[in-house]
Write an enzyme that holds these catalytic residues in place. Sequence first.
Site, PDB file in Angstrom:
ATOM      1  N   GLY A  74       0.831  -1.191   0.000  1.00 43.29           N
ATOM      2  CA  GLY A  74       0.000   0.000   0.000  1.00 43.29           C
ATOM      3  C   GLY A  74       0.864   1.238   0.000  1.00 43.29           C
ATOM      4  N   GLN A  79       3.083  10.015   1.388  1.00 40.15           N
ATOM      5  CA  GLN A  79       4.380   9.348   1.290  1.00 40.15           C
ATOM      6  C   GLN A  79       5.167   9.786   0.068  1.00 40.15           C
ATOM      7  OE1 GLN A  79       2.595   5.224   2.088  1.00 40.15           O
ATOM      8  NE2 GLN A  79       4.681   5.077   2.893  1.00 40.15           N
ATOM      9  N   CYS A 121       7.030  -0.022   6.952  1.00 38.55           N
ATOM     10  CA  CYS A 121       6.545   1.125   6.189  1.00 38.55           C
ATOM     11  C   CYS A 121       7.659   1.628   5.286  1.00 38.55           C
ATOM     12  CB  CYS A 121       6.091   2.225   7.148  1.00 38.55           C
ATOM     13  SG  CYS A 121       5.455   3.696   6.318  1.00 38.55           S
ATOM     14  N   LEU A 122       7.292   1.941   4.041  1.00 39.67           N
ATOM     15  CA  LEU A 122       8.275   2.477   3.108  1.00 39.67           C
ATOM     16  C   LEU A 122       8.880   3.785   3.606  1.00 39.67           C
ATOM     17  CD1 LEU A 122       6.299   1.880  -0.227  1.00 39.67           C
ATOM     18  CD2 LEU A 122       8.032   0.401   0.821  1.00 39.67           C
ATOM     19  N   HIS A 164      -3.424   1.184   8.134  1.00 39.72           N
ATOM     20  CA  HIS A 164      -2.078   1.747   7.992  1.00 39.72           C
ATOM     21  C   HIS A 164      -2.094   2.939   7.036  1.00 39.72           C
ATOM     22  CE1 HIS A 164       2.438   1.189   7.815  1.00 39.72           C
ATOM     23  NE2 HIS A 164       2.228   1.915   6.733  1.00 39.72           N
ATOM     24  N   GLU A 165      -2.737   2.772   5.868  1.00 37.69           N
ATOM     25  CA  GLU A 165      -2.752   3.845   4.873  1.00 37.69           C
ATOM     26  C   GLU A 165      -3.606   5.029   5.338  1.00 37.69           C
ATOM     27  OE1 GLU A 165      -0.475   3.681   2.760  1.00 37.69           O
ATOM     28  OE2 GLU A 165      -0.089   1.547   3.019  1.00 37.69           O
ATOM     29  N   HIS A 168      -1.651   7.182   7.552  1.00 33.30           N
ATOM     30  CA  HIS A 168      -0.817   8.117   6.780  1.00 33.30           C
ATOM     31  C   HIS A 168      -1.628   9.346   6.385  1.00 33.30           C
ATOM     32  CE1 HIS A 168       3.094   6.353   6.207  1.00 33.30           C
ATOM     33  NE2 HIS A 168       2.601   5.206   5.784  1.00 33.30           N
TER      34      HIS A 168
END
Length: 197
Positions: A74, A79, A121-122, A164-165, A168
């Site tokens: 995702g 991000q 997480c990226l 999670h997204e 963000h």
Amino acid sequence: MAGLVPPRFSRAERQIIRSSEDSLLYVTVISLDSAILRTPSRDLSRAELRSKDLKTLTARMLYTVRHPSQDGVGIAAPQVGIGRRIAWVQRFDKPGEPFECYLNLHIEERLGEVTSGPEGCLSVPPMRGLVPRYSKVVISYLDPYRHTPRRETVEGYTAIIFQHECDHLDGILYIDRADTVFVDEAWAAELSANEAR
């Protein structure tokens, strides 16, 4: 007037979106880019929904999250430096596990059992954490093609990705919710190897 939000992508955001349509987007990293990652995103305006920039941005976000150097499940617009409620989520609950785009994404309800599971997480490499998440969520969003409102209940691992997204999109990182955070040694080694190239 103070407090009004411009209905279009800003000049800086357009530069990010249009920088190179066939290349990866730079994924913001917490220690370097905390401001954008910590700022709640806003819904897309009507003008932004109709813009070519939105099509370019969503295509580049998908390319970025699926790229072997990222290998995510995702990605959310903050991000990549864009403060809008846009996310791509891999739907492990659907045949073929497709990536799908969600515009003006919100979680309406969190339901079911809360359990802690591993997340990365990226934007927080090379860390991992054990994060408590609900087993089911009710999401609302706009269909990416017709921009019609949708509402859906999602369960299991895919519900965790949505949480999670959406975090963000709300300026929250998984490390804020984690019971424990640790360095993923394999990921750290992979990052070091990539930097050495």
